[in-house]
Design a protein around this motif. Structure first.
Motif, mmCIF file in Angstrom:
data_model
loop_
_atom_site.group_PDB
_atom_site.id
_atom_site.type_symbol
_atom_site.label_atom_id
_atom_site.label_comp_id
_atom_site.label_asym_id
_atom_site.label_seq_id
_atom_site.Cartn_x
_atom_site.Cartn_y
_atom_site.Cartn_z
ATOM 1 N N GLY A 248 -3.122 1.876 6.661
ATOM 2 C CA GLY A 248 -3.915 1.540 5.625
ATOM 3 C C GLY A 248 -5.238 2.274 5.294
ATOM 4 N N ILE A 249 -6.099 2.499 6.771
ATOM 5 C CA ILE A 249 -7.742 3.356 6.136
ATOM 6 C C ILE A 249 -6.709 4.475 6.627
ATOM 7 N N GLN A 250 -6.096 4.977 7.180
ATOM 8 C CA GLN A 250 -5.711 6.262 6.937
ATOM 9 C C GLN A 250 -5.909 6.680 5.828
ATOM 10 N N PHE A 251 -4.613 5.455 4.713
ATOM 11 C CA PHE A 251 -4.395 6.563 3.062
ATOM 12 C C PHE A 251 -5.462 6.307 2.633
ATOM 13 N N ASP A 252 -6.567 5.062 2.510
ATOM 14 C CA ASP A 252 -8.047 5.481 2.031
ATOM 15 C C ASP A 252 -8.321 7.236 2.510
ATOM 16 N N SER A 253 -8.122 7.741 4.213
ATOM 17 C CA SER A 253 -8.998 8.412 3.939
ATOM 18 C C SER A 253 -8.349 9.951 3.595
ATOM 19 N N ASP A 254 -7.201 9.708 3.206
ATOM 20 C CA ASP A 254 -5.894 10.932 2.410
ATOM 21 C C ASP A 254 -6.554 11.150 0.891
ATOM 22 N N LEU A 255 -6.925 9.525 0.256
ATOM 23 C CA LEU A 255 -7.332 9.725 -0.625
ATOM 24 C C LEU A 255 -8.879 10.698 -1.152
ATOM 25 N N ALA A 256 -9.554 10.097 0.230
ATOM 26 C CA ALA A 256 -11.103 11.099 0.070
ATOM 27 C C ALA A 256 -10.752 12.202 -0.022
ATOM 28 N N LYS A 257 -9.742 12.936 1.100
ATOM 29 C CA LYS A 257 -9.747 14.435 1.088
ATOM 30 C C LYS A 257 -9.134 14.749 -0.362
ATOM 31 N N ARG B 97 0.243 -3.147 1.481
ATOM 32 C CA ARG B 97 -0.724 -2.263 2.566
ATOM 33 C C ARG B 97 -2.269 -2.608 2.333
ATOM 34 N N TYR B 98 -2.874 -2.284 3.419
ATOM 35 C CA TYR B 98 -4.079 -2.873 3.470
ATOM 36 C C TYR B 98 -5.291 -1.679 3.043
ATOM 37 N N SER B 99 -6.505 -2.154 2.613
ATOM 38 C CA SER B 99 -7.082 -0.930 2.095
ATOM 39 C C SER B 99 -9.057 -1.483 2.113
ATOM 40 N N VAL B 100 -10.321 -0.820 2.562
ATOM 41 C CA VAL B 100 -11.187 -0.825 2.476
ATOM 42 C C VAL B 100 -12.418 -0.168 1.372
ATOM 43 N N LEU B 101 -11.655 -0.132 0.526
ATOM 44 C CA LEU B 101 -12.401 0.654 -0.476
ATOM 45 C C LEU B 101 -12.624 -0.208 -1.228
ATOM 46 N N LYS B 102 -13.168 -0.271 -2.943
ATOM 47 C CA LYS B 102 -13.880 -0.300 -3.648
ATOM 48 C C LYS B 102 -13.019 -1.252 -4.711
ATOM 49 N N GLU C 278 -10.496 -2.202 -6.397
ATOM 50 C CA GLU C 278 -9.270 -3.683 -7.573
ATOM 51 C C GLU C 278 -8.757 -3.867 -7.560
ATOM 52 N N ASN C 279 -7.299 -2.397 -7.722
ATOM 53 C CA ASN C 279 -5.824 -2.263 -7.831
ATOM 54 C C ASN C 279 -5.483 -1.771 -7.281
ATOM 55 N N CYS C 280 -4.313 -1.502 -5.984
ATOM 56 C CA CYS C 280 -3.916 -0.700 -5.447
ATOM 57 C C CYS C 280 -3.028 0.878 -6.390
ATOM 58 N N PRO C 281 -3.355 1.767 -5.569
ATOM 59 C CA PRO C 281 -2.811 3.330 -6.351
ATOM 60 C C PRO C 281 -2.136 3.497 -5.898
ATOM 61 N N LYS C 282 -1.773 3.075 -5.217
ATOM 62 C CA LYS C 282 0.155 2.935 -5.426
ATOM 63 C C LYS C 282 0.786 2.417 -6.061
ATOM 64 N N CYS C 283 0.684 1.206 -6.355
ATOM 65 C CA CYS C 283 2.249 0.035 -7.013
ATOM 66 C C CYS C 283 0.921 -0.724 -8.638
ATOM 67 N N ALA C 284 -0.204 -0.293 -8.037
ATOM 68 C CA ALA C 284 -1.512 -0.712 -9.416
ATOM 69 C C ALA C 284 -0.943 -2.254 -9.334
ATOM 70 N N SER C 285 -0.627 -3.049 -8.731
ATOM 71 C CA SER C 285 -1.359 -4.147 -8.674
ATOM 72 C C SER C 285 -2.351 -4.644 -8.059
ATOM 73 N N GLY C 286 -3.003 -5.809 -7.507
ATOM 74 C CA GLY C 286 -4.720 -6.318 -7.383
ATOM 75 C C GLY C 286 -4.587 -6.616 -6.086
ATOM 76 N N PHE C 287 -5.781 -6.157 -5.593
ATOM 77 C CA PHE C 287 -6.135 -6.165 -4.230
ATOM 78 C C PHE C 287 -6.105 -8.316 -4.463
ATOM 79 N N VAL C 288 -6.111 -8.619 -2.730
ATOM 80 C CA VAL C 288 -5.829 -9.980 -2.522
ATOM 81 C C VAL C 288 -7.116 -9.444 -1.408
#
Length: 310
Positions: free
Chosen positions: A128-137, A29-34, A36-46
């Motif tokens: 991924g950006i839509q998922f980020d948007s849902d987190l903001a909501k 999953r892609y993300s544009v947020l700051k 460091e770890n994925c909120p879904k699986c807690a793995s680190g982003f690359v």
């Protein structure tokens, strides 16, 4: 309801927008947020740059292995010692040429690989950006205004529409704004009239007039009737007074300024006089005449205006 006193973290700046993209290699999953770890699986982003470099290195490694295999086959299949030497020399020359060409065109090849990845994974990036948007909501619903705004601020670098702009403005309207905040205004101007935006813009005007740009003033003029209904005539007077910051703005919006000339406080009107009289060669139109009349009628006794009285 009292506004929240908060402090935002500084926005992360990058040379290119794509550099903010990152991917969780575990859930893809892609993300544009700051984060460091994925909120879904807690793995680190690359980061996407690291991802592209990894893909690019793997491709180079694969190509290098194929080159070595071809050279090895040429050496093994050589019928004579002389042919073996020729194959070995040709192989060495080919490898050296490959290394040189790769080093010369490495930057362009990197960007080619990057464009290919962005094109292939475009739908994944959108999701991924839509998922980020849902987190903001979700943050907004839980009244977590700081993380909500900071998420929306990062998302807005990739999605430039009224929905994201107004959501940011609505969050900002719940916050006690301060002059030391890294505020934005022009970037939040919607394509149609929005009461929340005007409310925010008028608050920004009180804190930092320099953020009221040409585009913002034009917005107030375009929707002036709606602004007056919702916020009264004083709001337009304040915006017109802000237009006196720059000579170019005065020329651009001279008609708008002239309408409210009688209502400007002394210091604002004095600024206009200083600019007009310091530029006698500029064609100010009817604004100059009305300014002179107002000086003669209202400020002829004031020592601050003495040099303007003919």
């Amino acid at each position: 309801m009292a506004k929240q006193a908060v402090r935002f973290s500084k926005k992360k700046r990058t040379q290119f927008r794509f550099q903010k993209l990152k991917m969780c290699k575990k859930c893809n999953r892609y993300s544009v947020l700051k984060d460091e770890n994925c909120p879904k699986c807690a793995s680190g982003f690359v980061g996407i740059e690291s991802l592209v470099k990894s893909i690019f290195k793997n491709r180079l490694l694969t190509e290098a292995i194929w080159i070595l295999i071809i050279v090895f086959i040429g050496i093994v299949a050589a019928p004579t010692v002389k042919a073996l030497y020729y194959s070995l020399i040709a192989g060495v020359i080919f490898v050296i040429s490959y290394v040189l060409l790769t080093s010369i065109f490495m930057k362009s090849e990197y960007f080619i690989q990057l464009k290919k990845l962005l094109r292939v994974d475009f739908k994944k990036i959108q999701a991924g950006i839509q998922f980020d948007s849902d987190l903001a909501k979700e943050d907004v619903k839980l009244d977590r205004l700081v993380p909500a705004y900071e998420k929306l601020r990062e998302i807005s670098d990739f999605i430039d529409n009224d929905q994201v702009k107004i959501r940011r403005v609505m969050v900002l309207n719940e916050i006690a704004l301060r002059s030391d905040m890294e505020l934005e205004l022009e970037e939040l101007i919607p394509s149609s009239y929005d009461k929340d935006f005007v409310k925010y813009a008028l608050e920004v005007l009180k804190i930092n007039r320099t953020l009221i740009t040409k585009k913002c003033i034009a917005y107030f003029i375009h929707y002036r009737d709606a602004v007056v209904i919702d916020f009264g005539m004083d709001s337009l007077i304040s915006v017109a007074g802000t237009a006196l910051r720059m000579k170019l703005y005065i020329l651009e919006f001279s008609g708008f300024i002239e309408e409210f000339l009688d209502y400007f406080p002394k210091e604002r009107f004095l600024r206009l006089c200083n600019i007009v009289y310091a530029n006698p060669d500029v064609e100010w139109g009817s604004l100059e005449e009305k300014t002179k009349r107002l000086v003669a009628m209202k400020y002829h006794y004031d020592p601050d205006f003495k040099r303007f009285v003919s």
